[in-house]
Scaffold this motif. Structure first.
Motif, PDB file in Angstrom:
ATOM      1  N   THR A   1      -6.662   1.733  -0.614  1.00  0.00           N
ATOM      2  CA  THR A   1      -6.210   2.896  -1.357  1.00  0.00           C
ATOM      3  C   THR A   1      -4.771   3.244  -0.989  1.00  0.00           C
ATOM      4  OG1 THR A   1      -6.926   4.496   0.304  1.00  0.00           O
ATOM      5  CG2 THR A   1      -8.572   3.794  -1.330  1.00  0.00           C
ATOM      6  N   GLU A   2      -4.186   4.203  -1.724  1.00  0.00           N
ATOM      7  CA  GLU A   2      -2.816   4.648  -1.444  1.00  0.00           C
ATOM      8  C   GLU A   2      -2.649   5.162  -0.023  1.00  0.00           C
ATOM      9  OE1 GLU A   2      -1.728   7.601  -4.288  1.00  0.00           O
ATOM     10  OE2 GLU A   2      -1.506   6.161  -5.917  1.00  0.00           O
ATOM     11  N   SER A   3      -3.728   5.705   0.544  1.00  0.00           N
ATOM     12  CA  SER A   3      -3.656   6.243   1.908  1.00  0.00           C
ATOM     13  C   SER A   3      -3.713   5.153   2.969  1.00  0.00           C
ATOM     14  CB  SER A   3      -4.813   7.222   2.142  1.00  0.00           C
ATOM     15  OG  SER A   3      -6.047   6.518   2.165  1.00  0.00           O
ATOM     16  N   GLY A   4      -3.969   3.913   2.546  1.00  0.00           N
ATOM     17  CA  GLY A   4      -4.063   2.804   3.483  1.00  0.00           C
ATOM     18  C   GLY A   4      -5.483   2.522   3.935  1.00  0.00           C
ATOM     19  N   THR A   5      -6.426   3.331   3.480  1.00  0.00           N
ATOM     20  CA  THR A   5      -7.824   3.120   3.844  1.00  0.00           C
ATOM     21  C   THR A   5      -8.418   2.034   2.969  1.00  0.00           C
ATOM     22  OG1 THR A   5      -8.041   5.445   4.456  1.00  0.00           O
ATOM     23  CG2 THR A   5     -10.080   4.225   4.061  1.00  0.00           C
TER      24      THR A   5
END
Length: 139
Positions: free
Chosen positions: A117-121
């Motif tokens: 995801t955009e958050s890096g998760t």
């Protein structure tokens, strides 16, 4: 006010034995603690006349996951699409999402391959045999 602490995360199932097998085998949990609850106080508390429940508790690194099978069984919920209000999911973390995904049994349903995801998760959603969503993530 009394201190509030999380106790468990509950998932209602129609076949407790099948659900226990799935969660034990898919997530490598130890055999759960099993017990049953019945009686008027339980039926009153859950708001279902004559209700009994069979339970299984898994320890997931300090988080208790409770599977419960009710008698009588209610109607199944809608399709469980992740963006519908009221739909719930269980979130479990793994160290290596790709390895987890590669090790899934062929009959385990996923919504997609692992994604970042955009958050890096990194996330992956699977469905248990009842259709309940389980998010598996690598933070």
């Amino acid at each position: 006010m009394t201190r509030l602490a999380a106790h468990h995360f509950g998932v209602t199932v129609s076949d407790l034995d099948r659900a226990v097998e799935f969660y034990r085998d898919t997530f490598d949990f130890d055999n759960p603690e099993r017990f049953a609850v019945s009686g008027e106080a339980f039926a009153d508390a859950v708001g279902v006349d004559g209700a009994t429940g069979r339970f299984a508790h898994f320890d997931a690194d300090g988080a208790r996951i409770e599977l419960v099978e009710y008698d009588p069984e209610g109607d199944a919920t809608d399709d469980g699409t992740v963006n519908r209000p009221g739909v719930t999911h269980l979130g479990l973390a793994v160290d290596d999402l790709d390895a987890f995904y590669a090790g899934l049994a062929p009959d385990v349903t996923t919504l997609s391959e692992p994604r970042t995801t955009e958050s890096g998760t990194r996330i992956l959603f699977v469905r248990d045999p009842e259709g309940n969503l389980v998010e598996v993530l690598e933070a």
